[in-house]
Design an enzyme around this catalytic site. Structure first.
Site, PDB file in Angstrom:
ATOM      1  N   ASN A   1       0.349   5.821  -0.249  1.00 24.80           N
ATOM      2  CA  ASN A   1      -0.567   6.750  -0.280  1.00 24.80           C
ATOM      3  C   ASN A   1       0.345   8.303  -0.002  1.00 24.80           C
ATOM      4  OD1 ASN A   1      -2.501   8.278   2.090  1.00 24.80           O
ATOM      5  ND2 ASN A   1      -3.095   8.635  -0.149  1.00 24.80           N
ATOM      6  N   TYR A   2       0.305   9.224  -0.970  1.00 29.43           N
ATOM      7  CA  TYR A   2       0.775  10.404  -0.708  1.00 29.43           C
ATOM      8  C   TYR A   2      -0.048  11.531  -0.942  1.00 29.43           C
ATOM      9  CZ  TYR A   2       4.939   7.711   0.264  1.00 29.43           C
ATOM     10  OH  TYR A   2       5.769   6.681   0.686  1.00 29.43           O
ATOM     11  N   ARG A   3      -0.174  12.508   0.187  1.00 35.51           N
ATOM     12  CA  ARG A   3      -1.370  13.262   0.129  1.00 35.51           C
ATOM     13  C   ARG A   3      -0.840  14.982   0.459  1.00 35.51           C
ATOM     14  NH1 ARG A   3      -2.167   9.553   3.949  1.00 35.51           N
ATOM     15  NH2 ARG A   3      -2.301  10.294   6.017  1.00 35.51           N
TER      16      ARG A   3
ATOM     17  N   ILE B   1     -17.135   5.875  -3.635  1.00 30.15           N
ATOM     18  CA  ILE B   1     -16.955   4.908  -3.036  1.00 30.15           C
ATOM     19  C   ILE B   1     -16.075   3.598  -3.525  1.00 30.15           C
ATOM     20  CG2 ILE B   1     -18.133   2.648  -1.994  1.00 30.15           C
ATOM     21  CD1 ILE B   1     -18.629   5.524  -0.654  1.00 30.15           C
ATOM     22  N   GLU B   2     -16.451   3.344  -4.855  1.00 32.09           N
ATOM     23  CA  GLU B   2     -15.669   2.384  -5.671  1.00 32.09           C
ATOM     24  C   GLU B   2     -14.007   2.595  -5.480  1.00 32.09           C
ATOM     25  OE1 GLU B   2     -16.860  -0.503  -6.436  1.00 32.09           O
ATOM     26  OE2 GLU B   2     -18.746  -0.091  -5.722  1.00 32.09           O
ATOM     27  N   SER B   3     -13.605   4.026  -5.662  1.00 34.52           N
ATOM     28  CA  SER B   3     -12.358   4.242  -5.547  1.00 34.52           C
ATOM     29  C   SER B   3     -11.812   4.111  -4.097  1.00 34.52           C
ATOM     30  CB  SER B   3     -11.973   5.740  -6.063  1.00 34.52           C
ATOM     31  OG  SER B   3     -12.606   5.972  -7.562  1.00 34.52           O
TER      32      SER B   3
ATOM     33  N   GLY C   1     -18.120  11.433   1.856  1.00 33.48           N
ATOM     34  CA  GLY C   1     -19.116  11.122   0.648  1.00 33.48           C
ATOM     35  C   GLY C   1     -18.264  11.036  -0.654  1.00 33.48           C
TER      36      GLY C   1
ATOM     37  N   HIS D   1       0.860  -1.150   0.249  1.00 30.02           N
ATOM     38  CA  HIS D   1       0.001  -0.144  -0.058  1.00 30.02           C
ATOM     39  C   HIS D   1       0.731   1.433  -0.034  1.00 30.02           C
ATOM     40  CE1 HIS D   1      -1.162   3.385   2.693  1.00 30.02           C
ATOM     41  NE2 HIS D   1      -2.112   3.322   1.927  1.00 30.02           N
TER      42      HIS D   1
END
Lengths: 380, 380
Positions: B182-184, B339-341, B336, B180
């Site tokens: 993740n960079y944000r 969802i699929e992502s 919100g 996994h």
């Protein structure tokens, strides 16, 4: 009581069978018995608002603290849920042809549980029925998770008593539905630093059905029996609790329910507790007639690989609901309850497909429509 | 900008390839393009702090609002994550021999995303790489979920900007690990009724490895490359972020990590943002050399049914972590997002066994020990 149930104080032996018989016949005030107590090392990292559990061989006569032997509702509720556990497990074993495995534990200062699980059975992939009695300190966020009451944010830990039965059964056959039920009784006491958290008691619970496919007559029969139970106590109950189930068993992030609902209620304390106990008892008694015939009917239905896959996708949604929204699960994870019992509700296997679409006009699309737009089954 | 990206205003056509090339070459200030815009009906029941997404054909040149074309960090960060998505997906496709499916969307008042998923591939059971730009109103609980800052409880909704890349890859072979990363980059603005929620910006992210079995040399290589990247920027980073990953990627209710960690950091704003951008860029660039060789090495390893089952159980724990604790997931579900992502991170298949025990001395027990007691891989 703390010493009676302490990890280092094995007491008189008694078999699980005798204990259960005693519980059934009402002789539940005998001293609790601990055989071969074995402390399990709970990780220092786990949320630990509840003490470590101590495994015991065979279910004690009662899971209550001695001081509660005179507390009528605590005594009656434990008796009710343990009888329901026996009756329901017997019906499942008869249908499945295999036996539940039982794990029993107590906690040093009182409370404990009896988990029964039937995994990899003939008919059921996984079926679990838990009974528990908990004396705990509810962290404010667990109090909020339990009550849905956000206004209690500033209160400190809330001492509480809880007793309940909780169960999920996942059959193998994709045409046989999953059921969940849970009936519980809570009391909180004012503790130290608990501004705004008064002594309270309430009943909660529900029974809901999660089929992968819509078989209208099955769902009508399920809801119809629940309505009969409700109507016996209050004609407002069924419409109110059916709506509550539709609102509650919802994956909010998808706008999609996990199944076709049933009944759900919580924070019920608006009438004599004896009346609410009688209602919860009738609900628990309805589980076998509501559900077992539906599995008996479909357990040997032929099915395709695509139907099995759809069931697995629906099970994935079941996990989403339980881990993200279910009050019992989120409450249990936050208060440091016995993890294997709390997560017994999860299906043995499931599937998460990216952006799964149902073919227009298919039975999968019909089911999805029912999950998104709850139907009034008894008016169809 | 709202009207340019509105659901009813299709603009000039442009292919995804051209858009991506433009993004790569830095020409990201051209007007966004929407082709065959199709509004998706979002359920009225979904948390809806973010507007509905509008599907577009091909990735727009930029997902930013026009007013942000002069905002250097927003522009640079989007460019970085989109280039990383291209590079990493190309490496995965080369190894797998099959192609990612791409879904692209924008939102009426700006922002959008590009989800790429490779499901049921030759090597990967499921691999997803998401890029997104979000302009939203953060509910206080989402702000808490994002920042872990409980003190913001009284503030109203917090307007925010976020851009990031996030990915999980689950190979088929139980001897090949899951990764996994993740960079944000986040910015919040003071909004109406936002006492105590000042303008803030921060970087966050991490890369962590989740094998089912411990292969020491693989884990050393993974951690070693991450340490090299960290050391280039600050010698304190690796020990600090390694510890942070061990603390963060933890199923608290089990006292058990999902894997063998890596690095994790959040709320980073203690130095020049350009330095932090350079660090995040180097981390994203390290994904391919850190991870792809480990899958290449193990993708064809022979395995038993028991080993596959253990992998499925570990995947169940992965789902537990993502749905209960993962900040990105819980933040996304509350605000919100698509969802699929958000749930693309979940494995295709998994398993929840009641009270699974590992045989003493087995490789499964060794893995469980590593998950419970994090090791200093580079000192072994």
């Amino acid at each position: 009581m703390a010493t009676l149930l302490g990890t280092t104080t094995p007491l008189r032996a008694k078999t699980a069978v005798a204990s259960r018989r005693a519980a059934r016949t009402g002789a539940i005030r005998a001293k609790p018995v601990v055989v071969a107590a074995a402390a399990r090392k709970q990780s220092a990292n786990a949320a630990a608002a509840i003490e470590e559990e101590v495994y015991v061989e065979g279910a004690p006569v009662t899971l209550l603290r001695e001081e509660d032997y005179e507390s009528p509702m605590r005594v009656k509720f434990e008796k009710m849920v343990r009888e329901a556990q026996d009756t329901i497990c017997a019906a499942v074993e008869e249908l499945d042809g295999s036996k539940f495995h039982e794990d029993t534990w107590t906690r040093p200062t009182g409370g404990g549980g009896i988990s029964r699980v039937l995994q990899d059975g003939n008919v059921f992939e996984k079926a679990g029925v838990n009974v528990s009695v908990v004396y705990g300190q509810m962290p404010p966020e667990a109090y909020r998770a339990a009550t849905g009451d956000d206004s209690a944010g500033k209160a400190g830990p809330v001492p509480f008593f809880a007793s309940g039965i909780s169960s999920v059964m996942h059959p193998r056959n994709p045409h046989a539905p999953t059921v969940h039920f849970n009936y519980r009784y809570f009391e909180t006491d004012p503790g130290e630093n608990t501004e705004g958290a008064p002594r309270a008691w309430w009943f909660g619970g529900g029974t809901d059905l999660t089929p992968s496919y819509i078989v209208e007559e099955d769902i009508k029969s399920f809801h119809g029996l629940l309505k009969d139970v409700c109507d016996k106590h209050d004609e407002d109950f069924y419409p109110r609790f059916k709506q509550w189930a539709d609102d509650y068993f919802l994956n909010k992030h998808r706008g999609e329910r996990r199944g076709v609902g049933g009944i759900f209620f919580d924070d019920m304390n608006d009438r004599d507790p004896e009346e609410l106990l009688a209602f919860a008892t009738d609900c628990a008694d309805a589980v076998v007639p509501c559900y077992i015939p539906l599995v008996a009917k479909h357990k040997d239905d032929p099915f395709t690989e695509e139907e099995k896959e759809w069931q697995q996708i629906r099970r994935g949604r079941y996990v989403e609901f339980n881990l993200v929204y279910d009050r019992g699960t989120t409450f249990g994870l936050k208060t440091g309850g016995r993890i294997e019992s709390i997560l017994m509700s999860l299906p043995l296997t499931c599937r998460y497909e990216y952006d799964h679409k149902q073919e227009e006009g298919s039975r999968e699309a019909d089911a999805m429509d029912a999950f998104k737009n709850p139907r009034n089954w008894l008016d169809l």
